[in-house]
Structures are given as C-alpha cells and as structure tokens.
Design a protein around this motif. Structure first.
Motif, short mmCIF file in Angstrom:
data_model
loop_
_atom_site.label_atom_id
_atom_site.label_comp_id
_atom_site.label_asym_id
_atom_site.label_seq_id
_atom_site.Cartn_x
_atom_site.Cartn_y
_atom_site.Cartn_z
N ARG A 31 105.76 62.79 -23.51
CA ARG A 31 104.75 61.74 -23.76
C ARG A 31 103.60 62.35 -24.55
NH1 ARG A 31 103.93 59.34 -18.59
NH2 ARG A 31 105.47 57.71 -18.96
N ARG A 32 103.56 62.00 -25.83
CA ARG A 32 102.54 62.58 -26.69
C ARG A 32 101.40 61.60 -26.89
NH1 ARG A 32 106.63 64.07 -31.45
NH2 ARG A 32 108.09 65.33 -30.26
N MET A 62 102.22 50.33 -27.96
CA MET A 62 103.12 49.17 -28.05
C MET A 62 102.55 48.00 -27.26
SD MET A 62 106.76 51.21 -27.61
CE MET A 62 107.70 49.80 -27.12
N HIS A 88 99.17 57.17 -25.76
CA HIS A 88 100.57 57.54 -26.02
C HIS A 88 101.34 56.32 -26.51
CE1 HIS A 88 102.07 55.64 -22.34
NE2 HIS A 88 101.13 56.28 -21.64
N GLY A 89 102.61 56.54 -26.84
CA GLY A 89 103.41 55.53 -27.53
C GLY A 89 103.45 54.18 -26.85
N TYR A 90 103.79 54.15 -25.56
CA TYR A 90 103.96 52.86 -24.92
C TYR A 90 102.63 52.11 -24.79
CZ TYR A 90 105.22 49.17 -21.76
OH TYR A 90 105.40 47.93 -21.21
#
Lengths: 273, 114
Positions: free
Chosen positions: B75-76, B33, B28-30
């Motif tokens: 949350r994808r 990152m 997922h995104g975080y």
C-alpha cells in the motif's frame, strides 16, 4: 475459512491472473499496489459487488489496452530509434535502386554489342561501292520472333533499299527525326518500337550509322530485345526482393533493439521518511 | 526531475480527480478511488489499472510523488508536488470561470451547486 472469504480469495486470484495481461514493466511496478487497491475495494463494501466487478472489468479492458499502446509508443517512438531506422531504410532503398538500375543499364548497353560491329562493317562495305542488295545478307528474319541480329539499308531519304528482316511482311523505318540526328552526329543507338499495321510491342535494340560517299544513306543493325527485357525484369524482381528483405531486417532489428533499450517505467521509490 | 510533458488544461477526468483527491493530504490507491467516485471528487469511476497508469504518467510529469509512507510494501501513499498543486489550481480557476459564465447565462440556478 468462511464461504464468503473463500469467494473473495477466488475473486482476488482471478484479478491477480488478469494482471498478467499488463505489460511486464507496468506489472512489476504496480501489480502489488493494484491488488491491494482491489482487495481494499472488496472489503470496503461501499460499492455493490456487481457494480465493483463491472467497474474493474471495464478498467481492465481499457487500461490493459492503454498500457500496451503506451509501452509501444515509449519503446518505438524515440527519435533516435526512428532516425536510425529511417537512415537505414533510405540506405536500403538506395542500394536496391542501384541493384535494379545498374544491371539493367549493363544489360541494355550489352544488347547493342553485335549491332555496333555489324553496322560498322556494312557501312564500310557500302562506302567502298558495294551495292546494298549484295552487301546485305540474304534471308528474311521475322523481327517479332527471331532473336538474331539483322541489318537494313536505307537511302538518304530514309526509304529501305535492302533488308534482312521484316515485320508483318514489311520493312519498317525509324522516324525521320532519327535519320536527321544520324545525319548530324554519325550514329544513334536507341530502343526502337516499330509500328506497322497490327504489329505492336516489338522492341528492337537498334544501332543506326550514316553511310557516306557517292550514295549516302543509313545502315540500321537491330535485334529483338525480348530476351534482354526478360532479364531486366528478373533483375527488377531480384532487386525488389532484396529491398523487401532488407526492410524486414531493419524492421525486426529496430523492434528488437527498441525492445531491449526501452526506457524503464519503474517509478523511482523515494527514501523512507 | 520531470521527463514528460506537463499536461495542458483541460486535464483528463482521471488526472483531475487524482489531483483533487491528493490536494487534501497524501493518500493510497483505494482512498483516491473512493474520493474520485464521490460527486465532490469528480464523480469518476477509477479502476486500479486506470489509477496506477495515471499515477505513473503523473509521476513522470512531476505532478505527484510517492510520499515514502507505507502501511506495508503493498500500500503506497502519494502526494502532490508543487507543480501538481499549481496545475490543479490552474484547472480549478478554469472550471470556476466556466461555472461563473454558465451562471451568468442562467444555465445554473443562483446558489445551486455547479
């Protein structure tokens, strides 16, 4: 609620407000996920808060700008939209040119009207044996100021014999080439700008006809074009304003049409696994 | 189906970091990152805006796709497509060749990290 969680909520609320600055389609597609990623980063503590805030601030500035530019590009750089705008612009430009040219031509051709008849009548009288000094009306018009039509008679070499008008106190003559043309073709119609001393800028709508018979020569009938040129300038201004108006309508129409037919940026969600 | 243009090498740092992060597994995104921030992940500071903007374009180019797994609606998870794997492999080969060249010129100590 602890002080720390309170400040976290406030920071999250600020970030959520900042997300409003993204283009709506992008925001609808990603705002929730972006908020979640930001929330995860706040709770993870692997980055110092100050570093995280600086990173997010810079990210907001660059990505908001980038997404707006991308939205504009996606919305307005579609070939069909640009082609339509180009075709409409070409049509508008062609129409404005026609609106400028056709009335100006009509005005210019109309400026010869009394001179054609005056020259024809005077030629007929001269060919019947009238003396130039008698045939030409009396009086001396100032070519630079008067809008009245006038006539001038020239001999076969192009020297003035009798004139109803003067410019700077003298009788001007067209260039020798004009007389040569009239010798061959019988008549010439032209915009003539006589130059005598300091007298410049006077434009005459002139009709020159050939005089036959035992005393050949030329008759020039003319009229100051000041008023006609003023109307031509007005036509040009109106055509220019029409063109600007049409281009503005095309621009706004293209922008509105492009906006309402813009491609969706909403990503396709897969079926749940 | 891809509707965009497949990015040509060299990839942008953000796209490369996302591809590298997703090479291992769907994330997922975080997580992406965090991966991007590490030296092994490219050392790129990706904010959420840059991340999701890049993901949107990468989905349009058929490099990544949503996996359909989700902790919840917020949350994808994303994964690489076959094309994404190939593009990443091509970019890594390009970088590997550049590193080998730099090493042969003595710009990188033998055995040192690229």
């Amino acid at each position: 609620m602890t002080p720390s969680s309170g400040s976290t909520h406030r920071v999250e609320a600020c970030y959520a407000a900042a997300l409003l600055l993204y283009p709506p389609p992008f925001r609808e597609a990603h705002a929730q996920a972006m908020r979640q990623a930001f929330r995860d980063a706040l709770r993870d503590h692997s980055l110092p808060r100050r570093t995280l805030f600086l990173l997010v601030l810079r990210d907001l500035f660059t990505s908001i700008t980038k997404e707006h530019l991308a939205m504009l590009r996606d919305t307005f750089s579609r070939p069909a939209l640009l082609f339509n705008a180009l075709v409409l612009s070409a049509l508008a430009t062609g129409l404005a040119l026609a609106l400028n040219t056709i009335p100006q031509q009509v005005l210019r051709l109309g400026a010869n009207d009394p001179q054609i008849a005056m020259a024809g009548d005077l030629v007929a009288r001269l060919e019947q044996g009238a003396a130039p000094a008698e045939a030409v009306p009396t009086g001396s018009l100032d070519m630079a100021r008067s809008l009245s039509p006038f006539v001038i008679v020239y001999d076969d070499q192009g020297h003035p014999l009798a004139s109803q008008a003067a410019l700077a106190g003298q009788t001007p003559a067209p260039p020798a080439g004009v007389f040569d043309y009239v010798r061959q073709h019988g008549e010439e119609r032209l915009s003539w700008q006589p130059v005598l001393g300091s007298a410049h800028g006077v434009r005459i709508a002139a009709v020159i006809q050939r005089v036959g018979g035992p005393h050949p020569g030329f008759v020039l009938a003319g009229r100051n074009m000041r008023e006609v040129e003023s109307r031509e300038a007005l036509v040009g201004q109106l055509a220019g304003m029409t063109w600007i108006g049409m281009m503005a309508v095309i621009l706004v129409g293209t922008a509105v049409f492009g906006w309402y037919t813009r491609p969706s940026t909403q990503p396709t969600r897969p079926a749940a696994a | 189906m891809a509707t965009g243009t497949v990015p040509a090498a060299p990839l942008s740092p953000a796209v490369f970091a996302i591809l590298l992060s997703l090479a291992e597994e769907e994330k997922h995104g975080y997580q992406m990152m965090k991966d991007a921030l590490t030296p092994e992940g490219g050392g790129v500071r990706l904010g959420p805006g840059t991340l999701y903007g890049s993901l949107e374009r990468m989905m349009r180019d058929n490099l990544v796709e949503e996996s359909g797994l989700s902790d919840d609606e917020r949350r994808r998870y994303y994964r690489l497509t076959n094309l994404g794997h190939r593009i990443l492999a091509t970019e890594l080969e390009r970088l590997d060749a550049a590193v080998a060249s730099a090493r042969s010129l003595g710009l990188i100590p033998n055995g040192g990290r690229a």
